[in-house]
Design a protein around this motif. Structure first.
Motif, PDB file in Angstrom:
ATOM      1  N   LEU A 141       0.808  -1.218   0.000  1.00 64.41           N
ATOM      2  CA  LEU A 141       0.000   0.000   0.000  1.00 64.41           C
ATOM      3  C   LEU A 141       0.845   1.274   0.000  1.00 64.41           C
ATOM      4  O   LEU A 141       0.405   2.312  -0.462  1.00 64.41           O
ATOM      5  CB  LEU A 141      -0.920  -0.010   1.231  1.00 64.41           C
ATOM      6  N   HIS A 142       2.055   1.164   0.550  1.00 69.92           N
ATOM      7  CA  HIS A 142       2.852   2.394   0.668  1.00 69.92           C
ATOM      8  C   HIS A 142       3.766   2.633  -0.531  1.00 69.92           C
ATOM      9  O   HIS A 142       4.534   3.578  -0.541  1.00 69.92           O
ATOM     10  CB  HIS A 142       3.691   2.347   1.950  1.00 69.92           C
ATOM     11  N   GLU A 143       3.682   1.803  -1.565  1.00 71.45           N
ATOM     12  CA  GLU A 143       4.611   1.977  -2.688  1.00 71.45           C
ATOM     13  C   GLU A 143       4.310   3.256  -3.472  1.00 71.45           C
ATOM     14  O   GLU A 143       3.157   3.683  -3.564  1.00 71.45           O
ATOM     15  CB  GLU A 143       4.564   0.743  -3.599  1.00 71.45           C
ATOM     16  N   THR A 144       5.376   3.830  -4.045  1.00 69.29           N
ATOM     17  CA  THR A 144       5.204   5.070  -4.806  1.00 69.29           C
ATOM     18  C   THR A 144       4.549   4.758  -6.155  1.00 69.29           C
ATOM     19  O   THR A 144       4.553   3.599  -6.600  1.00 69.29           O
ATOM     20  CB  THR A 144       6.569   5.740  -5.088  1.00 69.29           C
ATOM     21  N   ASP A 145       4.092   5.819  -6.824  1.00 64.51           N
ATOM     22  CA  ASP A 145       3.439   5.638  -8.127  1.00 64.51           C
ATOM     23  C   ASP A 145       4.396   4.930  -9.094  1.00 64.51           C
ATOM     24  O   ASP A 145       4.000   4.054  -9.866  1.00 64.51           O
ATOM     25  CB  ASP A 145       3.047   6.987  -8.742  1.00 64.51           C
ATOM     26  N   GLU A 146       5.691   5.339  -9.022  1.00 69.44           N
ATOM     27  CA  GLU A 146       6.692   4.757  -9.931  1.00 69.44           C
ATOM     28  C   GLU A 146       6.879   3.267  -9.624  1.00 69.44           C
ATOM     29  O   GLU A 146       6.988   2.448 -10.540  1.00 69.44           O
ATOM     30  CB  GLU A 146       8.050   5.463  -9.793  1.00 69.44           C
ATOM     31  N   GLU A 147       6.920   2.931  -8.342  1.00 73.65           N
ATOM     32  CA  GLU A 147       7.101   1.519  -7.964  1.00 73.65           C
ATOM     33  C   GLU A 147       5.898   0.681  -8.409  1.00 73.65           C
ATOM     34  O   GLU A 147       6.038  -0.440  -8.883  1.00 73.65           O
ATOM     35  CB  GLU A 147       7.302   1.391  -6.450  1.00 73.65           C
ATOM     36  N   ILE A 148       4.706   1.268  -8.263  1.00 76.22           N
ATOM     37  CA  ILE A 148       3.495   0.527  -8.677  1.00 76.22           C
ATOM     38  C   ILE A 148       3.543   0.291 -10.191  1.00 76.22           C
ATOM     39  O   ILE A 148       3.304  -0.812 -10.675  1.00 76.22           O
ATOM     40  CB  ILE A 148       2.209   1.290  -8.273  1.00 76.22           C
ATOM     41  N   TRP A 149       3.902   1.346 -10.916  1.00 73.14           N
ATOM     42  CA  TRP A 149       3.951   1.209 -12.385  1.00 73.14           C
ATOM     43  C   TRP A 149       4.997   0.165 -12.789  1.00 73.14           C
ATOM     44  O   TRP A 149       4.747  -0.677 -13.668  1.00 73.14           O
ATOM     45  CB  TRP A 149       4.236   2.567 -13.032  1.00 73.14           C
ATOM     46  N   ALA A 150       6.154   0.177 -12.117  1.00 73.65           N
ATOM     47  CA  ALA A 150       7.205  -0.806 -12.453  1.00 73.65           C
ATOM     48  C   ALA A 150       6.690  -2.233 -12.245  1.00 73.65           C
ATOM     49  O   ALA A 150       7.168  -3.160 -12.897  1.00 73.65           O
ATOM     50  CB  ALA A 150       8.438  -0.563 -11.591  1.00 73.65           C
ATOM     51  N   ASP A 165      -2.105   0.626 -22.528  1.00 69.38           N
ATOM     52  CA  ASP A 165      -3.105   1.700 -22.377  1.00 69.38           C
ATOM     53  C   ASP A 165      -4.004   1.383 -21.196  1.00 69.38           C
ATOM     54  O   ASP A 165      -4.323   2.236 -20.367  1.00 69.38           O
ATOM     55  CB  ASP A 165      -3.971   1.810 -23.647  1.00 69.38           C
ATOM     56  N   CYS A 166      -4.400   0.125 -21.147  1.00 66.46           N
ATOM     57  CA  CYS A 166      -5.308  -0.325 -20.098  1.00 66.46           C
ATOM     58  C   CYS A 166      -4.630  -0.216 -18.725  1.00 66.46           C
ATOM     59  O   CYS A 166      -5.227   0.209 -17.734  1.00 66.46           O
ATOM     60  CB  CYS A 166      -5.680  -1.770 -20.415  1.00 66.46           C
ATOM     61  N   LYS A 167      -3.348  -0.563 -18.684  1.00 71.25           N
ATOM     62  CA  LYS A 167      -2.610  -0.507 -17.412  1.00 71.25           C
ATOM     63  C   LYS A 167      -2.415   0.934 -16.945  1.00 71.25           C
ATOM     64  O   LYS A 167      -2.404   1.201 -15.737  1.00 71.25           O
ATOM     65  CB  LYS A 167      -1.257  -1.217 -17.571  1.00 71.25           C
ATOM     66  N   LYS A 168      -2.257   1.841 -17.901  1.00 69.27           N
ATOM     67  CA  LYS A 168      -2.091   3.256 -17.509  1.00 69.27           C
ATOM     68  C   LYS A 168      -3.355   3.769 -16.829  1.00 69.27           C
ATOM     69  O   LYS A 168      -3.300   4.530 -15.862  1.00 69.27           O
ATOM     70  CB  LYS A 168      -1.758   4.119 -18.730  1.00 69.27           C
ATOM     71  N   VAL A 169      -4.511   3.347 -17.369  1.00 71.65           N
ATOM     72  CA  VAL A 169      -5.785   3.761 -16.751  1.00 71.65           C
ATOM     73  C   VAL A 169      -5.887   3.158 -15.344  1.00 71.65           C
ATOM     74  O   VAL A 169      -6.329   3.818 -14.402  1.00 71.65           O
ATOM     75  CB  VAL A 169      -6.991   3.336 -17.624  1.00 71.65           C
ATOM     76  N   LEU A 170      -5.457   1.904 -15.216  1.00 75.00           N
ATOM     77  CA  LEU A 170      -5.482   1.267 -13.891  1.00 75.00           C
ATOM     78  C   LEU A 170      -4.596   2.046 -12.915  1.00 75.00           C
ATOM     79  O   LEU A 170      -4.997   2.305 -11.771  1.00 75.00           O
ATOM     80  CB  LEU A 170      -4.999  -0.189 -13.991  1.00 75.00           C
ATOM     81  N   LEU A 171      -3.411   2.428 -13.389  1.00 72.91           N
ATOM     82  CA  LEU A 171      -2.484   3.152 -12.508  1.00 72.91           C
ATOM     83  C   LEU A 171      -3.160   4.415 -11.955  1.00 72.91           C
ATOM     84  O   LEU A 171      -3.061   4.711 -10.765  1.00 72.91           O
ATOM     85  CB  LEU A 171      -1.200   3.517 -13.257  1.00 72.91           C
ATOM     86  N   GLU A 172      -3.894   5.124 -12.836  1.00 66.06           N
ATOM     87  CA  GLU A 172      -4.573   6.353 -12.376  1.00 66.06           C
ATOM     88  C   GLU A 172      -5.515   6.049 -11.217  1.00 66.06           C
ATOM     89  O   GLU A 172      -5.548   6.753 -10.218  1.00 66.06           O
ATOM     90  CB  GLU A 172      -5.398   6.968 -13.519  1.00 66.06           C
ATOM     91  N   GLY A 173      -6.298   4.990 -11.357  1.00 65.04           N
ATOM     92  CA  GLY A 173      -7.253   4.617 -10.302  1.00 65.04           C
ATOM     93  C   GLY A 173      -6.540   4.236  -9.018  1.00 65.04           C
ATOM     94  O   GLY A 173      -6.953   4.613  -7.920  1.00 65.04           O
ATOM     95  N   GLU A 214      -6.601   6.190  -5.203  1.00 58.50           N
ATOM     96  CA  GLU A 214      -7.014   5.560  -3.941  1.00 58.50           C
ATOM     97  C   GLU A 214      -5.861   5.426  -2.947  1.00 58.50           C
ATOM     98  O   GLU A 214      -6.061   5.567  -1.740  1.00 58.50           O
ATOM     99  CB  GLU A 214      -7.614   4.172  -4.233  1.00 58.50           C
ATOM    100  N   LEU A 215      -4.671   5.156  -3.457  1.00 58.62           N
ATOM    101  CA  LEU A 215      -3.571   4.821  -2.534  1.00 58.62           C
ATOM    102  C   LEU A 215      -2.781   6.037  -2.043  1.00 58.62           C
ATOM    103  O   LEU A 215      -2.176   5.981  -0.969  1.00 58.62           O
ATOM    104  CB  LEU A 215      -2.630   3.798  -3.183  1.00 58.62           C
ATOM    105  N   THR A 216      -2.808   7.141  -2.798  1.00 63.54           N
ATOM    106  CA  THR A 216      -2.020   8.308  -2.368  1.00 63.54           C
ATOM    107  C   THR A 216      -2.446   8.816  -0.984  1.00 63.54           C
ATOM    108  O   THR A 216      -1.590   9.049  -0.125  1.00 63.54           O
ATOM    109  CB  THR A 216      -2.085   9.446  -3.420  1.00 63.54           C
ATOM    110  N   PRO A 217      -3.750   8.994  -0.714  1.00 65.73           N
ATOM    111  CA  PRO A 217      -4.128   9.478   0.632  1.00 65.73           C
ATOM    112  C   PRO A 217      -3.681   8.515   1.738  1.00 65.73           C
ATOM    113  O   PRO A 217      -3.314   8.939   2.827  1.00 65.73           O
ATOM    114  CB  PRO A 217      -5.657   9.551   0.586  1.00 65.73           C
ATOM    115  N   ILE A 218      -3.671   7.204   1.438  1.00 68.53           N
ATOM    116  CA  ILE A 218      -3.247   6.218   2.444  1.00 68.53           C
ATOM    117  C   ILE A 218      -1.755   6.401   2.730  1.00 68.53           C
ATOM    118  O   ILE A 218      -1.315   6.416   3.880  1.00 68.53           O
ATOM    119  CB  ILE A 218      -3.546   4.777   1.958  1.00 68.53           C
ATOM    120  N   ARG A 219      -1.006   6.579   1.654  1.00 70.46           N
ATOM    121  CA  ARG A 219       0.443   6.772   1.812  1.00 70.46           C
ATOM    122  C   ARG A 219       0.724   8.044   2.607  1.00 70.46           C
ATOM    123  O   ARG A 219       1.579   8.070   3.481  1.00 70.46           O
ATOM    124  CB  ARG A 219       1.065   6.877   0.418  1.00 70.46           C
TER     125      ARG A 219
END
Ligand code: TYM
Length: 328
Positions: free
Chosen positions: A203-212, A266-274, A278-283
């Motif tokens: 849950l605490h991973e950064t956007d870049e880590e999630i995308w990787a 393309d589909c994964k990029k949309v997932l990343l946005e979602g 949700e996860l940024t406020p938790i982080r």
């Protein structure tokens, strides 16, 4: 009103499997079920090999992550299992009613023990302690993921056996509360998302880590080229869309995927946005709690006091029904 109880092991960071399968539901249920009880089950976490310094850090980390994920100490009690000794006491009483064969048949016991040279008796007793966790609060509803259903079956059997033996309708038979995201698969699409398999997103991973992690994640194996129409219903990434994307986005993604021409990236990029939404406020909340550790400690102390009061009452009654009270 139904009493909610659930637990989680401090066996690593909170990941999106735990979160979507259980913890998000804990947060939802604390609003509809005042007095919900949530526990970091550190006595369960010592049934395998472990390092004491790592365990100490993980107990703290799990309590903090649960608060960051939205468990609210003004609505639910959050505590550390080892702060309420009645869990082990009730567990001992239950071992006297539990057939050995029922414990040996538990899937998780068979999986874990098959990899061990010397099997600790505590590993076999694991589900008895879990039954005690739940029944100590006479909880009837337990928000968990699908992998806990067999353990809950044993908790129900325990309640039934105890009630029959001592001729009291005392313990309710607790039932699992599952969500549509009851079994989140790992990013390899091969097995359940689990820390021990190393296929998680914490849950605490950064956007870049999630995308990787989601960039190379497995999709529909039959979709080799962009021109092949995909099958959202078998795609693991679409399962995550169901958890993180709005209904509109899910419909859009499913249409694009099954009509071909739209790449999995393309589909994964949309997932990343979602996920980021949700996860940024938790982080962020987690970082705030790092700066104010007293908030975590206070929440745990209050939660343990609430739990001890309920547990003490249960144990007084249970000892009485079992002939363990006054000396005749
Ligand atoms: P644990 O710590 O493995 O997991 C905590 C919760 O997360 C759920 N979960 C998942 N849900 C969906 N997909 C996944 N990939 C996934 N991975 C984990 C689990 O189902 C669980 O709800 N034995 C329990 C802890 C426990 C407990 C209890 C639970 C001890 N006492 C009393 C409920 C009530 C366990 O190891 O969960």
């Amino acid at each position: 009103m139904a009493r909610i109880f659930s637990g989680i092991q401090p066996s690593g960071e909170l990941h999106i499997g735990n979160y979507l399968g259980a913890v998000k539901n804990w947060v939802r249920l604390q609003d509809t079920h005042p007095g919900a009880i949530y526990c970091v089950v550190d006595y369960h976490a010592i049934t395998g090999t472990y390092d004491t310094a790592v365990l100490r850090a993980r107990r703290w980390g799990m309590a903090k992550s649960l608060l960051a994920a939205g468990v609210d100490p003004s609505k639910a009690a959050l505590f550390m299992q080892s702060d309420v000794p009645a869990h082990t006491e009730l567990s001992w009483l239950f071992t006297t009613l539990t057939p050995l064969g029922d414990l040996e048949r538990q899937t998780q016991f068979k999986d874990k023990s098959s990899k061990m040279e010397s099997i600790p008796a505590g590993l076999l007793m694991y589900p008895v302690l879990q039954a005690a966790d739940i029944l100590l609060y006479r909880a009837d509803s337990v928000p968990v993921g699908e992998d806990q259903v067999q353990h809950l079956e044993l908790a129900r059997d325990t309640a039934r056996k105890w009630n029959a033996k001592f001729d009291q309708p005392y313990f309710p038979e607790p039932k699992p509360l599952l969500t549509p995201t009851r079994r989140i698969m790992g990013l390899d699409g091969q097995a359940k998302m689990s820390k021990s398999l190393g296929n998680t997103i914490a849950l605490h991973e950064t956007d870049e880590e999630i995308w990787a992690k989601i960039r190379p994640a497995v999709t529909d194996p039959q979709r080799v080229r962009k021109s092949d129409p995909g099958r959202p219903e078998v795609c693991n990434i679409f399962q995550l869309h169901k958890a993180f994307s709005s209904d509109e986005t899910q419909t859009h993604v499913a249409q694009q995927c099954s009509t071909a021409g739209w790449g999995c990236m393309d589909c994964k990029k949309v997932l990343l946005e979602g996920m980021v939404l949700e996860l940024t406020p938790i982080r962020r909340r987690s970082e705030e709690l790092d700066a104010e550790p007293a908030r975590v400690l206070d929440a745990l102390a209050d939660g343990a006091a609430t739990a001890r009061a309920i547990a003490g009452e249960t144990m007084r009654e249970v000892r009485g029904y079992m002939g363990l009270d006054v000396l005749a």
